[in-house]
Design an enzyme around this catalytic site. Sequence first.
Site, PDB file in Angstrom:
ATOM      1  N   CYS A  83      -2.193  32.988  11.307  1.00 59.68           N
ATOM      2  CA  CYS A  83      -1.926  33.605  12.608  1.00 59.68           C
ATOM      3  C   CYS A  83      -1.389  32.599  13.619  1.00 59.68           C
ATOM      4  O   CYS A  83      -2.006  32.348  14.668  1.00 59.68           O
ATOM      5  CB  CYS A  83      -3.199  34.269  13.135  1.00 59.68           C
ATOM      6  N   GLU A 108       0.817  -1.217   0.000  1.00 57.54           N
ATOM      7  CA  GLU A 108       0.000   0.000   0.000  1.00 57.54           C
ATOM      8  C   GLU A 108       0.850   1.265   0.000  1.00 57.54           C
ATOM      9  O   GLU A 108       0.858   2.037   0.965  1.00 57.54           O
ATOM     10  CB  GLU A 108      -0.923  -0.006   1.222  1.00 57.54           C
TER      11      GLU A 108
END
Length: 419
Positions: free
Chosen positions: A348, A279
């Site tokens: 921020c 995978e």
Amino acid sequence: MSELLDLLPPGSATDADGMLIIGGCRVDDLAAEFGTPVMLVAEEALRDRAREYAAELTSRWPNSRVVFASKAFPCTAVQRVMVQRGLGLDVAGGGEILAALKAGVDPALIVLHGNAKTTEEITMAVENGVGLVVVDGPDDVDRLERIVPDGGAQDVLVRVIPGVTADTHAHVLTGHEGSKFGLAPADASALIRRIDHSPRLGMRGVHAHVGSQILQAEPLAAAVAPLAALGTFDIYDLGGGLGARYTWADQPPTVADYLDVLIAAAREHLPTDAEIIIEPGRSMVATSAATIYRVITIKRGHTTFVAVDGGMGDNLEVALFDQRFEAGIANRLDASDGEVVTVVGRHCESGDILVDGVSLNAPRVDDLLAVPATGAYCYTMSNNYNGNRRIPVVFVANGTPSLVVRRETWDDLAARDVS
């Protein structure tokens, strides 16, 4: 310059005036057409990588299957490339199931993962004919036995904790003792016995996954023996985890070298007629993409900050996993005599750093900045922090761009409001 090109998608080059070219397209032209930030995916590089994985695995173990770990880049267009190359898709939630089906995958080639699958997700898997459900514990079995209809049968794998700790960031370790994923071998054995007696479930095999961004093949191969110790099965899913090259210092094994080590362990421990599944995720897609930003402001002082029009809204890898990236000015990649700066985003947070301590060639406001190796997990974890609009994805091939995911609009940000 050549060093940064080595990290950019295969086939990248520079034009006569020094402008970066990806997939045959100048990035300044792409920035003008699609805006910034923009993620560029070299489509042929993506196809070549899928082809490479499939060919290298089957040449070593013919009864095998490559299943792309969609969570690395769960974009329908990316999944479609994998499907066209004959790969299956590993999914880890309802949205990834739907994207996989939209991409045209044969549902029998889908493998569903998750340590806390909801009843809704398991129902989606059963109703859509998902080939393999990886059960993470007894609760998965309870739900499946309630959901699978009388006379039906759902094939399953049991996820096992192999007890392997690899050299990678703690947040992406999954195969160590104490992992939230899977079961210790003794508990896995008990669950296997239960599934063997279930009229609604087909016990097909076992699964293990060691972690992500692992730069040596040996820890990945070390998971094979613990799976073999649990018994003889039709399928052994050996997971993924191979790392990608993000920086000049990274030297991950080639696909061939990785599979030499993995399949050597399989030949030593597994039945010769068993099917092996791998995978790959990060190593399949990371280096096929780059993100292009525009420099918004520069502050020189104790540290020189080069701030761009994106950041942790489109790349959380740095904040979450301390992943190192590199960068270059798109038309001045050569920074051998450049200025050492910290590239920061517009969000921020003081932790909104894209690259800390990178040499850039005379950075200026309005420059285009290229960050290589953004194809894995950046799209996945993109977000709307500070009202950020998630960025577009553009496939580029043979000089032609193709928009496959549009930029979000301001209206999109309010689309879920009900009052």
